[in-house]
Motif scaffolding. Structure first.
Motif, PDB file in Angstrom:
ATOM      1  N   ASP A 260       0.862  -1.255  -0.041  1.00 43.20           N
ATOM      2  CA  ASP A 260      -0.122   0.100   0.042  1.00 43.20           C
ATOM      3  C   ASP A 260       0.977   1.321  -0.120  1.00 43.20           C
ATOM      4  OD1 ASP A 260      -2.421  -1.274  -0.045  1.00 43.20           O
ATOM      5  OD2 ASP A 260      -2.808  -1.331   2.083  1.00 43.20           O
ATOM      6  N   ARG A 261       1.763   1.171   0.805  1.00 40.89           N
ATOM      7  CA  ARG A 261       2.742   2.440   0.915  1.00 40.89           C
ATOM      8  C   ARG A 261       3.754   2.748  -0.375  1.00 40.89           C
ATOM      9  NH1 ARG A 261       6.769   1.952   5.189  1.00 40.89           N
ATOM     10  NH2 ARG A 261       7.043   4.283   4.778  1.00 40.89           N
ATOM     11  N   GLU A 265       3.176   5.864  -2.792  1.00 36.92           N
ATOM     12  CA  GLU A 265       4.085   6.676  -3.312  1.00 36.92           C
ATOM     13  C   GLU A 265       4.638   6.829  -4.805  1.00 36.92           C
ATOM     14  OE1 GLU A 265       6.997   9.296  -0.799  1.00 36.92           O
ATOM     15  OE2 GLU A 265       5.195   7.947  -0.728  1.00 36.92           O
ATOM     16  N   ILE A 315      10.637   6.192   0.276  1.00 41.28           N
ATOM     17  CA  ILE A 315       9.246   6.383   0.678  1.00 41.28           C
ATOM     18  C   ILE A 315       9.326   7.556   1.602  1.00 41.28           C
ATOM     19  CG2 ILE A 315       7.138   5.212   1.546  1.00 41.28           C
ATOM     20  CD1 ILE A 315       8.047   2.634   0.146  1.00 41.28           C
ATOM     21  N   GLY A 317       6.172   9.321   2.162  1.00 37.78           N
ATOM     22  CA  GLY A 317       4.565   9.665   2.370  1.00 37.78           C
ATOM     23  C   GLY A 317       4.095  10.664   1.626  1.00 37.78           C
TER      24      GLY A 317
END
Length: 637
Positions: A260-261, A265, A315, A317
């Motif tokens: 998901d992260r 990104e 990453i 956010g």
């Protein structure tokens, strides 16, 4: 070396055959369409490969390998198709630590071979007497290959399954693939890889078919790369990984708990591909997928075709570090499509790509961010010049033999001075004209290697076109062959960081940075501020900085690294546990090596800290990172 272009072009014509030729080249010794041998000029020859491509050249590699996570080895066969000049009966390959069990021709007849003496940093030559054979099959085992990192489950985000990742650039792939491992010797390839269930294998080629059962709890995965690539671009990863589509031709692989992260990104990736194509022509590799690897990966990214390898440290956010993705995508043109023939001209990959990256960033995120990132790049070039000396040979784009090792040169020169050169040409000739030229450069030299001499000959023929005034303004030879920054350098806009530079100047009087200003700044502005602060700061000022700006708790790894480098350089003890945690969870050499170097420079205070941390963290780093940090921490001064 400036007037070696004719010889360079001859050598490249012998070593670089268009894709269609490579794919259809006859294997019979009776029909060898190879150009007659030519003298290899110093400008194009690769002294870090044993291969003699002007006599016999590998054109295709077919791998059939099994991954053994318990033994940490790969084993199987590599079938090599060879294009040789008439009458040639030997081929020389590169190897580093490979255990070769046999060499046979296509019919299974054994072929004589010898493995030469090992040389540090180069490996050993494997000379095969192939006679009339033009396909040879090598059975081998690769144990403890420098290119491969085997992770135990505890080193992964999921914590349940082992993981394998590779890093082949610059010359590490010879530790797990017996081939001619030189950037100018382009090869197509295919692979069948077996791995234990439930692990998934990905490679830097298109998936040829779905995985199938391979017996004994294993599955077989097949891949193909039908475009000729530099050997260092063959890459593999295997682990508990899942896929998320991002667009019609883009997607991301990573561990399920990271998906998901990572996808959030990378949401702009399809737009990046569109922007890149609008600038410099069609994307020629089919898909553009990425894999976000465990944090031990030694680089920010690696531009492996079809499957860019990425560090999770990008990453943040907020997509503020996705310039890294733009950079690796840009390599699909500068680096993968047109590749430096040897390591003296790495700037043709990295400098051109850094310029291209900035143009993609501008299209997606606007002029302000692009100008700020270009200004940071310019500052990196100036920093490298200050550190090396503006008249040092290493500050020329085309590296002299002493500096032109596979991992040689200075990043601030190869990447940043190279990008500044591109921006300077753009400024002088105009963006529209320069864009048209670069697009034509990629089209004319697609799937071929290049040298500095070749690039300068091309830009003179297709951009300067005999215009003496333009030739004088561009100062091409000075940029490529001479140290320092030429007088015509295009400097970044002074306004790019006006507010930040003003705050940095005021810091000397106030000792504080406005929390409100910091909160509104971009990542580039924050990095600029940290770079502009005085290098010598008191413990009280460091504590105030950390308290005001929350630096030790930053979720942006670039900001956290910049803070730790400043804090440790001032022997700020509260930063030590933060650095220890950072160094235990991140293997990216760009971050790891400078922090250990900073600690070691702090003598009796920092040296013991560095050695203690490194004793605990070394085993979790890739060999690329280990090699650099070993020299910093373990070598007696």
């Amino acid at each position: 070396m400036r007037n070696l272009a004719p010889l360079s072009l001859l050598l490249l014509s012998a070593c670089a055959v268009p894709a269609a030729t490579l794919q259809t080249a006859p294997l019979s010794s009776k029909a060898t369409p190879m150009v007659s041998p030519v003298l290899a000029s110093a400008d194009a020859a690769d002294p870090y490969s044993y291969a003699r491509p002007e006599i016999a050249r590998v054109t295709h590699v077919a791998l059939d390998l099994a991954l053994d996570f318990d033994a940490r080895q790969v084993s199987g066969t590599a079938a090599l198709d060879i294009l040789a000049k008439t009458g040639a009966d030997t081929v020389v390959l590169d190897s580093n630590g490979l255990e070769i069990l046999s060499v046979k021709d296509r019919s299974g007849t054994a072929l004589p071979y010898t493995v030469g003496a090992q040389q540090a940093g180069k490996g050993a030559p494997v000379t095969v007497t192939m006679g009339d054979a033009r396909t040879i099959v090598i059975t081998y085992v690769a144990r403890n290959a420098e290119a491969l990192q085997w992770l135990v489950p505890e080193q992964t985000a999921g914590g349940k399954h082992p993981y394998l990742l590779s890093q082949g650039q610059p010359t590490l792939n010879r530790s797990w693939i017996p081939t001619q491992d030189s950037p100018g010797i382009r090869q197509t390839w295919d692979a069948r890889i077996t791995a234990p269930q439930p692990l998934t294998v990905v490679m830097s080629g298109l998936t040829a078919s779905p995985p199938v059962a391979a017996g004994a709890g294993r599955r077989a995965f097949r891949f193909t790369m039908d475009k000729p690539v530099a050997p260092y671009l063959i890459a593999i990863a295997a682990g508990d990984i899942a896929f998320r589509e991002l667009g019609p031709r883009t997607g991301v692989w990573t561990e399920p708990v990271m998906l998901d992260r990572a996808a959030a990104e990378l949401a702009d990736t399809e737009k990046m591909v569109d922007a890149a194509e609008a600038l410099y022509g069609p994307y020629r590799w089919g898909r553009y997928d990425m894999i976000v690897l465990p944090p031990s990966f030694p680089y920010g990214g690696m531009e492996n075709p079809v499957m860019t390898f990425l560090t999770p440290t990008f990453i943040a956010g907020d997509r503020s570090l996705t310039g890294l993705v733009a950079h690796e995508l840009a390599h699909s043109w500068s680096g993968n499509l047109v590749t430096n023939a040897n390591w003296s001209d790495s700037w043709l990959n990295e400098g051109v790509t850094s310029y291209f990256e900035n143009r993609i960033v501008e299209k997606l995120y606007g002029t302000r961010r692009a100008e700020q990132e270009a200004a940071l790049s310019f500052a990196s070039a100036e920093e490298a010049l200050a550190e090396e000396g503006s008249d040092a040979p290493i500050t020329a784009l085309h590296l002299a033999p002493a500096q032109a090792t596979p991992d040689g040169g200075a990043g601030g020169i190869i990447y940043d001075k190279g990008a500044v050169f591109m921006r300077t040409v753009e400024t002088i000739v105009g963006r529209e004209k320069f864009d048209a030229y670069l697009r034509s450069w990629f089209d004319r030299h697609a799937f071929q290697p290049a040298t500095s001499a070749m690039f300068l000959a091309d830009i003179r023929a297709n951009l300067v076109k005999g215009d003496a005034d333009l030739e004088r303004k561009l100062m091409l030879d000075a940029w490529v062959y001479e140290p320092g920054l030429p007088a015509n350098v295009a400097r970044p806009q002074a306004s790019a960081f006006a507010a930040v530079d003003s705050a940095a100047a005021a810091y000397g009087a106030t000792g504080r940075v406005s929390k409100a200003a910091w909160a509104g700044w971009t990542t580039a502005e924050r990095m600029r501020l940290l770079a502009k602060l005085p290098r010598d700061l008191s413990q009280q000022k460091l504590a105030a900085l950390d308290a005001d700006l929350g630096l030790s708790q930053s979720g942006n790894n670039e900001i956290l690294f910049a803070w730790l480098e400043l804090a440790l350089g001032n022997r700020y003890a509260p930063a030590v546990p933060v650095a220890e945690k950072f160094l235990a969870t991140v293997g990216r050499r760009k971050f790891v090596a400078p922090l250990f170097e900073t600690l070691m420079k702090e003598g009796e205070w920092g040296g013991p800290i560095a050695k203690r941390i490194y004793a605990d963290t070394r085993s979790g780093y890739h060999s690329v990172t280990q090699g650099t940090v070993d020299r910093l921490v373990l070598t007696e001064k």
